[in-house]
Design an enzyme around this catalytic site. Structure first.
Site, PDB file in Angstrom:
ATOM      1  N   ALA A 145     -26.311  11.820  36.854  1.00 61.93           N
ATOM      2  CA  ALA A 145     -27.388  12.810  36.835  1.00 61.93           C
ATOM      3  C   ALA A 145     -28.549  12.362  37.717  1.00 61.93           C
ATOM      4  CB  ALA A 145     -27.833  13.060  35.398  1.00 61.93           C
ATOM      5  N   SER A 205     -29.593  14.950  40.486  1.00 63.64           N
ATOM      6  CA  SER A 205     -30.218  16.214  40.914  1.00 63.64           C
ATOM      7  C   SER A 205     -31.045  16.838  39.800  1.00 63.64           C
ATOM      8  CB  SER A 205     -29.145  17.222  41.336  1.00 63.64           C
ATOM      9  OG  SER A 205     -28.400  16.706  42.406  1.00 63.64           O
ATOM     10  N   PRO A 248     -33.914  20.478  39.115  1.00 60.59           N
ATOM     11  CA  PRO A 248     -34.247  21.794  39.681  1.00 60.59           C
ATOM     12  C   PRO A 248     -35.022  21.672  40.998  1.00 60.59           C
ATOM     13  CG  PRO A 248     -34.608  21.801  37.305  1.00 60.59           C
ATOM     14  CD  PRO A 248     -34.226  20.389  37.678  1.00 60.59           C
ATOM     15  N   ILE A 286     -24.913  19.151  36.914  1.00 54.58           N
ATOM     16  CA  ILE A 286     -24.317  17.837  36.677  1.00 54.58           C
ATOM     17  C   ILE A 286     -22.820  17.979  36.401  1.00 54.58           C
ATOM     18  CG2 ILE A 286     -24.428  15.698  35.349  1.00 54.58           C
ATOM     19  CD1 ILE A 286     -26.920  16.399  37.200  1.00 54.58           C
ATOM     20  N   GLY A 315      -3.485  37.197  55.901  1.00 60.49           N
ATOM     21  CA  GLY A 315      -3.924  38.587  56.040  1.00 60.49           C
ATOM     22  C   GLY A 315      -4.325  39.161  54.693  1.00 60.49           C
ATOM     23  N   GLU A 371     -22.969  15.860  46.690  1.00 58.69           N
ATOM     24  CA  GLU A 371     -23.058  14.469  47.172  1.00 58.69           C
ATOM     25  C   GLU A 371     -23.678  14.399  48.570  1.00 58.69           C
ATOM     26  OE1 GLU A 371     -20.228  11.686  45.861  1.00 58.69           O
ATOM     27  OE2 GLU A 371     -19.526  12.983  44.233  1.00 58.69           O
ATOM     28  N   THR A 427     -25.617  17.495  51.250  1.00 58.59           N
ATOM     29  CA  THR A 427     -25.163  18.614  52.100  1.00 58.59           C
ATOM     30  C   THR A 427     -24.765  18.072  53.484  1.00 58.59           C
ATOM     31  OG1 THR A 427     -27.398  18.916  52.932  1.00 58.59           O
ATOM     32  CG2 THR A 427     -26.795  20.208  50.975  1.00 58.59           C
TER      33      THR A 427
HETATM   34  N1  CAA Z   1     -28.080   2.226  50.229  1.00 65.45           N
HETATM   35  C1  CAA Z   1     -29.100   1.436  49.779  1.00 65.45           C
HETATM   36  N2  CAA Z   1     -30.401   1.753  50.015  1.00 65.45           N
HETATM   37  C2  CAA Z   1     -30.671   2.879  50.693  1.00 65.45           C
HETATM   38  C3  CAA Z   1     -29.667   3.722  51.172  1.00 65.45           C
HETATM   39  C4  CAA Z   1     -28.316   3.355  50.921  1.00 65.45           C
HETATM   40  N3  CAA Z   1     -27.311   4.113  51.357  1.00 65.45           N
HETATM   41  N4  CAA Z   1     -30.238   4.763  51.813  1.00 65.45           N
HETATM   42  C5  CAA Z   1     -31.562   4.582  51.741  1.00 65.45           C
HETATM   43  N5  CAA Z   1     -31.819   3.437  51.069  1.00 65.45           N
HETATM   44  C6  CAA Z   1     -33.129   2.836  50.804  1.00 65.45           C
HETATM   45  C7  CAA Z   1     -33.890   2.630  52.125  1.00 65.45           C
HETATM   46  O1  CAA Z   1     -33.554   1.390  52.706  1.00 65.45           O
HETATM   47  C8  CAA Z   1     -35.326   2.682  51.665  1.00 65.45           C
HETATM   48  O2  CAA Z   1     -35.659   1.434  51.075  1.00 65.45           O
HETATM   49  P1  CAA Z   1     -37.025   0.637  51.500  1.00 65.45           P
HETATM   50  O3  CAA Z   1     -38.157   1.534  51.148  1.00 65.45           O
HETATM   51  O4  CAA Z   1     -36.960  -0.620  50.680  1.00 65.45           O
HETATM   52  O5  CAA Z   1     -36.913   0.412  52.958  1.00 65.45           O
HETATM   53  C9  CAA Z   1     -35.277   3.683  50.543  1.00 65.45           C
HETATM   54  O6  CAA Z   1     -33.941   3.747  50.072  1.00 65.45           O
HETATM   55  C10 CAA Z   1     -35.741   5.062  50.942  1.00 65.45           C
HETATM   56  O7  CAA Z   1     -34.936   5.481  52.020  1.00 65.45           O
HETATM   57  P2  CAA Z   1     -35.291   6.790  52.842  1.00 65.45           P
HETATM   58  O8  CAA Z   1     -36.722   6.707  53.310  1.00 65.45           O
HETATM   59  O9  CAA Z   1     -34.246   6.997  53.851  1.00 65.45           O
HETATM   60  O10 CAA Z   1     -35.228   7.899  51.685  1.00 65.45           O
HETATM   61  P3  CAA Z   1     -35.526   9.450  51.734  1.00 65.45           P
HETATM   62  O11 CAA Z   1     -36.359   9.809  50.568  1.00 65.45           O
HETATM   63  O12 CAA Z   1     -35.995   9.855  53.096  1.00 65.45           O
HETATM   64  O13 CAA Z   1     -34.088  10.116  51.436  1.00 65.45           O
HETATM   65  C11 CAA Z   1     -31.875  10.905  51.913  1.00 65.45           C
HETATM   66  C12 CAA Z   1     -32.976   9.858  52.159  1.00 65.45           C
HETATM   67  C13 CAA Z   1     -30.703  10.401  52.711  1.00 65.45           C
HETATM   68  C14 CAA Z   1     -32.285  12.285  52.417  1.00 65.45           C
HETATM   69  C15 CAA Z   1     -31.570  10.962  50.404  1.00 65.45           C
HETATM   70  O14 CAA Z   1     -32.599  11.603  49.680  1.00 65.45           O
HETATM   71  C16 CAA Z   1     -30.263  11.669  50.098  1.00 65.45           C
HETATM   72  O15 CAA Z   1     -29.190  11.089  50.230  1.00 65.45           O
HETATM   73  N6  CAA Z   1     -30.319  12.956  49.643  1.00 65.45           N
HETATM   74  C17 CAA Z   1     -29.140  13.647  49.188  1.00 65.45           C
HETATM   75  C18 CAA Z   1     -28.957  13.424  47.727  1.00 65.45           C
HETATM   76  C19 CAA Z   1     -27.550  13.697  47.290  1.00 65.45           C
HETATM   77  O16 CAA Z   1     -26.578  13.351  47.949  1.00 65.45           O
HETATM   78  N7  CAA Z   1     -27.431  14.283  46.101  1.00 65.45           N
HETATM   79  C20 CAA Z   1     -26.163  14.494  45.518  1.00 65.45           C
HETATM   80  C21 CAA Z   1     -26.284  14.596  44.045  1.00 65.45           C
HETATM   81  S1  CAA Z   1     -24.934  13.943  43.148  1.00 65.45           S
HETATM   82  C22 CAA Z   1     -23.689  15.055  43.230  1.00 65.45           C
HETATM   83  O17 CAA Z   1     -23.700  15.963  44.010  1.00 65.45           O
HETATM   84  C23 CAA Z   1     -22.555  14.772  42.314  1.00 65.45           C
HETATM   85  C24 CAA Z   1     -21.643  15.897  42.076  1.00 65.45           C
HETATM   86  O18 CAA Z   1     -22.003  16.957  41.644  1.00 65.45           O
HETATM   87  C25 CAA Z   1     -20.231  15.694  42.351  1.00 65.45           C
END
Ligand code: CAA
Length: 382
Positions: free
Chosen positions: A124, A126, A128, A158, A340, A364, A366
């Site tokens: 969990a 995500s 709103p 979720i 078709g 996971e 977009t």
């Molecule tokens: N591994 C470890 N650390 C990471 C990382 C990774 N892959 N990616 C980023 N970090 C760390 C960075 O190093 C940074 O750390 P420091 O501040 O110490 O340097 C910190 O995290 C913040 O990184 P960003 O500034 O890049 O973070 P951001 O706020 O800009 O967000 C993002 C980055 C890639 C957009 C992220 O928000 C993201 O992945 N969003 C998508 C979320 C997602 O995939 N949700 C899916 C929900 S689950 C689901 O869908 C399950 C289901 O139903 C099946």
């Protein structure tokens, strides 16, 4: 470069293929039509060791690698994408972070029953108002003077939520600290104050139950903390890196279903005096689908291989998910075109593939987020 799977990987693939063809595929249309959680298939996946494939046997898993996991995910998702995602969430998003960040006691208490399939998990993150912007968490966790935590908030979409026993949950315990204020917990779903909403009505993967989770004054003990206070965002991000391999493999399975169903149909359906597969317009579609599926599989297995070999794989997992989900959607769209009128009615399976494929471009991360992740790695020279 060695493209030959090991004996063990082939054996996992064979077991998954037989299970998928004999037990999952015959039920896939009904699961979709009835929006039914396939509890009996989840039980069989537990028996086959598919709910903790890459977790060591000492913690209830099967002790295989992530390449085996990707191969099995493709087979099961080829039969039923809903069953595939139930498996993927438990493996990638629940067992994996508890294995990597849990204490020994947490592994004994939670990982062992989760990886052996006695319990089912959900993840969990995500909310709103925190989907792509995962750091914008509003669910709060407040530490009490006795060391316990009180949680309040709402989680959205979720997967497995309504059927899960355990949740890997993300909260904000220090808003001013931004992403460094995010903390993860292991939450038993029967904890007082935890309630799931009505299951989401979805376009596809209708056998996969998802819902909101409401947390109302939920009290958790200190030992429910997963990892460090403030370490939750890195747990979430690194967990999703692995999760994206699972979803890429799910997309591959859907794409393969679209191709295999289309090929079989094109060989028997006749127009203008010949089987439609003999018309280049159809044959070229099939050729493109097959080529793209192979490319997507190579990307997916490369990411899994890198994870197995403890090498960086975040960029490669994002590439695999980005491309495989695109391929799944294109293949499912072309499959409907090949069928078709028959492709547009529920009597044939390809409209289900079309509906199931879409989510792989959304959950996971977009496709737009995958591009951000890939570009971020490129900018850092990775
Ligand atoms: N591994 C470890 N650390 C990471 C990382 C990774 N892959 N990616 C980023 N970090 C760390 C960075 O190093 C940074 O750390 P420091 O501040 O110490 O340097 C910190 O995290 C913040 O990184 P960003 O500034 O890049 O973070 P951001 O706020 O800009 O967000 C993002 C980055 C890639 C957009 C992220 O928000 C993201 O992945 N969003 C998508 C979320 C997602 O995939 N949700 C899916 C929900 S689950 C689901 O869908 C399950 C289901 O139903 C099946």
């Amino acid at each position: 470069m060695n493209f030959t799977p090991t004996e063990e990987q082939l054996a996992v693939q064979k077991t998954a293929r037989e299970f998928a063809q004999n037990e999952v595929l015959p039920k896939a249309a009904e699961i979709d039509r009835e929006h039914r959680h396939p509890a009996e298939l989840v039980k069989r996946m537990a028996e086959l060791g598919f709910l903790g494939i890459a977790i060591p046997e000492t913690y209830g898993g099967s002790g295989f690698d992530h390449v085996s996991y990707a191969l099995a995910m493709e087979e099961i998702s080829r039969a039923c994408a809903s069953t595939g995602v139930i498996m993927s969430v438990n493996n990638s998003l629940v067992c994996d972070p508890i294995y990597r960040f849990g204490t020994e006691a947490q592994k004994k208490e939670w990982l062992t029953p989760l990886a052996s399939g006695k319990l089912l998990g959900c993840f969990a993150l995500s909310e709103p108002e925190a989907g792509s912007d995962a750091a914008a968490q509003k669910t709060t966790a407040e530490k009490q003077s006795d060391g316990t935590w009180i949680l309040q908030g709402t989680k959205n979409w979720i997967t497995n939520g309504p059927v899960a026993d355990v949740c890997v949950l993300f909260t904000m315990n220090d808003k001013a600290a931004g992403h460094k204020g995010i903390t993860a917990f292991i939450l038993p779903m029967k904890t007082k104050g935890v309630r799931c909403g009505t299951p989401d009505e979805k376009l596809g993967i209708r056998g996969s139950k998802s819902s909101q989770i409401f947390l109302d004054d939920v009290r958790l003990p200190a030992d429910a903390l997963l990892g460090e206070v403030g370490g939750g965002f890195k747990i979430a991000m690194s967990t999703l890196d692995g999760g994206r391999i699972g979803i890429a493999a799910q997309a591959l399975g859907i794409a393969r279903a679209a191709l295999e169903d289309s090929l079989a149909y094109a060989q028997q359906r006749r127009t203008f005096g010949k089987a439609i597969v003999q018309h280049q317009a159809i044959a070229f579609k099939l050729a493109d689908m097959a080529t793209e599926i192979d490319a997507a599989r190579l990307l997916t297995l490369r990411a899994a291989y890198l994870k197995d070999h403890k090498q960086p794989y975040g960029k490669e997992a994002a590439m695999a998910k980005l491309y495989a989900s695109d391929v799944a959607n294109r293949a499912a769209r072309e499959a409907i075109q090949i069928f078709g009128g028959n492709g547009y009615v529920t009597e044939y399976p390809v409209e289900r593939h079309f509906r199931d494929a879409k989510i792989t471009e959304i959950y996971e991360g977009t496709s737009e987020i995958q591009r951000l992740v890939i570009a971020g790695h490129l900018a850092k020279g990775g």
